[in-house]
Design a protein around this motif. Structure first.
Motif, PDB file in Angstrom:
ATOM      1  N   LYS A  78      32.393  27.616  47.267  1.00  0.00           N
ATOM      2  CA  LYS A  78      33.112  28.394  46.246  1.00  0.00           C
ATOM      3  C   LYS A  78      32.605  29.839  46.212  1.00  0.00           C
ATOM      4  O   LYS A  78      33.381  30.775  46.076  1.00  0.00           O
ATOM      5  CB  LYS A  78      32.943  27.748  44.872  1.00  0.00           C
ATOM      6  CG  LYS A  78      33.749  26.488  44.678  1.00  0.00           C
ATOM      7  CD  LYS A  78      33.552  25.912  43.283  1.00  0.00           C
ATOM      8  CE  LYS A  78      34.377  24.651  43.087  1.00  0.00           C
ATOM      9  NZ  LYS A  78      34.200  24.070  41.739  1.00  0.00           N
ATOM     10  N   TYR A 112      33.029  47.130  36.350  1.00  0.00           N
ATOM     11  CA  TYR A 112      34.237  46.318  36.463  1.00  0.00           C
ATOM     12  C   TYR A 112      35.349  46.839  35.561  1.00  0.00           C
ATOM     13  O   TYR A 112      36.509  46.462  35.716  1.00  0.00           O
ATOM     14  CB  TYR A 112      33.981  44.870  36.034  1.00  0.00           C
ATOM     15  CG  TYR A 112      32.966  44.085  36.814  1.00  0.00           C
ATOM     16  CD1 TYR A 112      32.509  44.483  38.065  1.00  0.00           C
ATOM     17  CD2 TYR A 112      32.451  42.903  36.287  1.00  0.00           C
ATOM     18  CE1 TYR A 112      31.579  43.735  38.759  1.00  0.00           C
ATOM     19  CE2 TYR A 112      31.522  42.145  36.978  1.00  0.00           C
ATOM     20  CZ  TYR A 112      31.081  42.566  38.207  1.00  0.00           C
ATOM     21  OH  TYR A 112      30.151  41.821  38.887  1.00  0.00           O
ATOM     22  N   GLU A 165      30.300  34.395  37.211  1.00  0.00           N
ATOM     23  CA  GLU A 165      31.021  33.186  36.822  1.00  0.00           C
ATOM     24  C   GLU A 165      32.132  32.884  37.828  1.00  0.00           C
ATOM     25  O   GLU A 165      32.833  33.784  38.280  1.00  0.00           O
ATOM     26  CB  GLU A 165      31.645  33.359  35.427  1.00  0.00           C
ATOM     27  CG  GLU A 165      30.663  33.656  34.318  1.00  0.00           C
ATOM     28  CD  GLU A 165      30.243  35.118  34.272  1.00  0.00           C
ATOM     29  OE1 GLU A 165      30.936  35.957  34.901  1.00  0.00           O
ATOM     30  OE2 GLU A 165      29.227  35.421  33.626  1.00  0.00           O
ATOM     31  N   ASP A 166      32.304  31.623  38.150  1.00  0.00           N
ATOM     32  CA  ASP A 166      33.370  31.181  39.049  1.00  0.00           C
ATOM     33  C   ASP A 166      34.716  31.320  38.330  1.00  0.00           C
ATOM     34  O   ASP A 166      34.937  30.686  37.291  1.00  0.00           O
ATOM     35  CB  ASP A 166      33.110  29.720  39.434  1.00  0.00           C
ATOM     36  CG  ASP A 166      34.214  29.123  40.284  1.00  0.00           C
ATOM     37  OD1 ASP A 166      35.155  29.851  40.644  1.00  0.00           O
ATOM     38  OD2 ASP A 166      34.135  27.910  40.571  1.00  0.00           O
ATOM     39  N   ASN A 167      35.605  32.143  38.863  1.00  0.00           N
ATOM     40  CA  ASN A 167      36.935  32.278  38.257  1.00  0.00           C
ATOM     41  C   ASN A 167      38.044  32.047  39.277  1.00  0.00           C
ATOM     42  O   ASN A 167      39.124  32.636  39.201  1.00  0.00           O
ATOM     43  CB  ASN A 167      37.090  33.643  37.579  1.00  0.00           C
ATOM     44  CG  ASN A 167      36.897  34.805  38.539  1.00  0.00           C
ATOM     45  OD1 ASN A 167      36.703  34.608  39.743  1.00  0.00           O
ATOM     46  ND2 ASN A 167      36.959  36.015  38.026  1.00  0.00           N
ATOM     47  N   TYR A 218      45.752  36.407  45.222  1.00  0.00           N
ATOM     48  CA  TYR A 218      44.938  37.560  44.817  1.00  0.00           C
ATOM     49  C   TYR A 218      45.376  38.827  45.549  1.00  0.00           C
ATOM     50  O   TYR A 218      45.334  39.927  44.987  1.00  0.00           O
ATOM     51  CB  TYR A 218      43.466  37.260  45.099  1.00  0.00           C
ATOM     52  CG  TYR A 218      42.507  38.197  44.403  1.00  0.00           C
ATOM     53  CD1 TYR A 218      42.345  38.170  43.025  1.00  0.00           C
ATOM     54  CD2 TYR A 218      41.746  39.114  45.132  1.00  0.00           C
ATOM     55  CE1 TYR A 218      41.460  39.025  42.382  1.00  0.00           C
ATOM     56  CE2 TYR A 218      40.868  39.976  44.497  1.00  0.00           C
ATOM     57  CZ  TYR A 218      40.722  39.918  43.126  1.00  0.00           C
ATOM     58  OH  TYR A 218      39.849  40.777  42.499  1.00  0.00           O
ATOM     59  N   ASP A 263      41.018  29.803  41.092  1.00  0.00           N
ATOM     60  CA  ASP A 263      42.058  28.915  40.563  1.00  0.00           C
ATOM     61  C   ASP A 263      41.873  27.536  41.183  1.00  0.00           C
ATOM     62  O   ASP A 263      42.163  27.329  42.361  1.00  0.00           O
ATOM     63  CB  ASP A 263      43.447  29.477  40.876  1.00  0.00           C
ATOM     64  CG  ASP A 263      44.546  28.763  40.105  1.00  0.00           C
ATOM     65  OD1 ASP A 263      44.423  27.541  39.899  1.00  0.00           O
ATOM     66  OD2 ASP A 263      45.520  29.430  39.705  1.00  0.00           O
ATOM     67  N   GLU A 264      41.395  26.606  40.377  1.00  0.00           N
ATOM     68  CA  GLU A 264      41.057  25.266  40.864  1.00  0.00           C
ATOM     69  C   GLU A 264      42.279  24.494  41.353  1.00  0.00           C
ATOM     70  O   GLU A 264      42.149  23.562  42.144  1.00  0.00           O
ATOM     71  CB  GLU A 264      40.372  24.471  39.747  1.00  0.00           C
ATOM     72  CG  GLU A 264      39.045  25.051  39.284  1.00  0.00           C
ATOM     73  CD  GLU A 264      37.880  24.568  40.111  1.00  0.00           C
ATOM     74  OE1 GLU A 264      37.930  23.438  40.631  1.00  0.00           O
ATOM     75  OE2 GLU A 264      36.905  25.335  40.244  1.00  0.00           O
ATOM     76  N   ASN A 299      44.447  30.823  47.134  1.00  0.00           N
ATOM     77  CA  ASN A 299      43.648  31.694  46.268  1.00  0.00           C
ATOM     78  C   ASN A 299      43.596  33.105  46.830  1.00  0.00           C
ATOM     79  O   ASN A 299      43.672  34.083  46.084  1.00  0.00           O
ATOM     80  CB  ASN A 299      42.234  31.128  46.102  1.00  0.00           C
ATOM     81  CG  ASN A 299      42.048  30.358  44.816  1.00  0.00           C
ATOM     82  OD1 ASN A 299      41.698  30.895  43.778  1.00  0.00           O
ATOM     83  ND2 ASN A 299      42.299  29.056  44.892  1.00  0.00           N
ATOM     84  N   MET A 321      34.727  33.233  46.865  1.00  0.00           N
ATOM     85  CA  MET A 321      34.795  34.342  45.920  1.00  0.00           C
ATOM     86  C   MET A 321      34.497  35.675  46.611  1.00  0.00           C
ATOM     87  O   MET A 321      35.120  36.693  46.317  1.00  0.00           O
ATOM     88  CB  MET A 321      33.836  34.110  44.754  1.00  0.00           C
ATOM     89  CG  MET A 321      34.319  33.038  43.793  1.00  0.00           C
ATOM     90  SD  MET A 321      33.275  32.884  42.329  1.00  0.00           S
ATOM     91  CE  MET A 321      33.601  34.444  41.499  1.00  0.00           C
ATOM     92  N   LYS A 346      29.362  45.099  34.351  1.00  0.00           N
ATOM     93  CA  LYS A 346      30.602  44.953  33.580  1.00  0.00           C
ATOM     94  C   LYS A 346      31.224  46.306  33.267  1.00  0.00           C
ATOM     95  O   LYS A 346      32.441  46.421  33.159  1.00  0.00           O
ATOM     96  CB  LYS A 346      30.336  44.161  32.305  1.00  0.00           C
ATOM     97  CG  LYS A 346      30.134  42.674  32.563  1.00  0.00           C
ATOM     98  CD  LYS A 346      29.778  41.912  31.294  1.00  0.00           C
ATOM     99  CE  LYS A 346      29.578  40.432  31.598  1.00  0.00           C
ATOM    100  NZ  LYS A 346      29.172  39.676  30.392  1.00  0.00           N
TER     101      LYS A 346
END
Length: 240
Positions: A142, A52, A86-88, A102, A90-91, A98, A146, A49
Motif C-alpha cells: 500500500k 499540502y 495516513e493511507d487514503n 487519480y 480507495d479500498e 487507483n 501511495m 500540512k
C-alpha cells in the motif's frame, strides 16, 4: 529555472496557545534528497500540512518553483507529489484504477494515463498486483502504491510524511531503493522520518525541528564533524 525548488522564510504557526512552528526558514535545491526530522510534537506534520495546503500559516513566506504559496496553490499542486502518513487509497478500486482515477485530477487522460500507470507499477514491482483490490494488499505494498500515485503527474518535488513508518525491514529497504532511484532520476524529495538509520542512509541535507524551532540545518557530515551522530542530537533533545 529557479535554483531553489522550495524556499521557506520565517514560517510561524500557532494553535491557540501552542506554537507549532516558530520562524522556521530553510531552502531546498533542485535535486536534493532533503530530510525533515525531529521527535514527536516537533512540528514536522504541521510544516508538511502547510505545504499540502491543508493548514494556513500565521506568518511567513513559502515559494515553490518560484511561486508564492498559498496564493498560487492551484498552479503549484501540478508540480507536487504528496504522500501523507495516513493511507487514503480507495479500498474498493483495483491498484491500477487507483492510479487512473487519480491521474484525472491532473487532467491526464486516455493512453497517457494508462502509460504512466503501467510504468509506475513496473517501477515499483507491482505489475502482478495490477488488478488486485487495494484491500488485498499488505501494508508495504500500500505504501508503494501511495508513492506511485504521487508520481502520476511527473512532479518536480515529492513530499513524503514518514512513508516507511510501521513497515518491516524488507519493505523499508525496498522503498529506500525506489526513492534513491527516483532522486537519481532528478526528482527532488522532501521526506520526514523518525528513523535515524533512514536519515543517515538517504538524506544529503537535513533540518531538525524541536518544539517548533529549527535547531539544525545542514548535512549529516557536518554533524559528524562535531563528533556527534543524529542519535546524540536526539539524546540531547530528550534531556532538554
Amino acid at each position: 529555472m529557479e535554483k531553489y525548488i522550495l524556499e521557506i522564510n520565517c514560517l510561524t504557526k500557532n494553535f491557540n496557545r501552542l506554537r507549532a512552528l516558530s520562524e522556521v526558514s530553510f531552502k531546498i535545491r533542485r535535486g536534493d534528497f532533503f530530510g525533515l526530522i525531529g521527535p514527536n510534537g516537533a512540528g514536522k506534520s504541521t510544516l508538511l500540512k502547510i505545504l499540502y495546503g491543508i493548514v494556513i500559516p500565521d506568518s511567513g513566506n513559502i515559494f515553490i518553483n518560484g511561486l508564492d504559496l498559498p496564493s498560487n496553490y492551484k498552479k503549484i499542486k501540478y508540480s507536487l507529489g504528496i504522500v501523507p502518513q495516513e493511507d487514503n487509497l480507495d479500498e474498493d478500486l483495483s491498484v491500477y484504477d487507483n492510479l487512473i482515477v487519480y491521474s484525472k485530477y491532473f487532467g491526464i487522460k486516455g493512453g497517457e494515463s494508462r502509460r504512466r500507470a503501467n510504468e509506475l507499477l513496473n517501477f515499483f514491482d507491482m505489475g502482478e498486483k495490477k488488478y488486485s483490490k487495494v484491500s488485498e494488499l499488505s501494508g508495504g505494498l500500500k505504501r508503494r502504491l501511495m508513492i506511485a500515485r504521487a508520481l502520476i503527474n511527473n512532479p518536480s518535488l515529492i513530499i513524503l510524511d514518514e512513508p516507511t513508518s510501521g513497515l518491516d525491514p524488507e519493505y523499508r529497504q525496498n522503498i529506500w531503493e525506489k526513492l534513491k532511484a527516483l532522486n537519481r532520476n532528478g526528482v527532488t524529495i522532501l521526506m520526514s522520518t523518525h528513523y535515524m538509520e533512514e536519515a543517515e542512509r538517504l538524506f544529503n541535507k537535513i533540518i531538525i525541528l524541536n518544539h517548533g524551532n529549527l535547531i539544525f540545518n545542514g548535512t549529516i557530515s557536518e554533524i559528524t564533524l562535531n563528533k556527534k551522530s543524529l542519535e546524540d542530537i536526539f539524546i540531547d533533545i530528550a534531556k532538554n
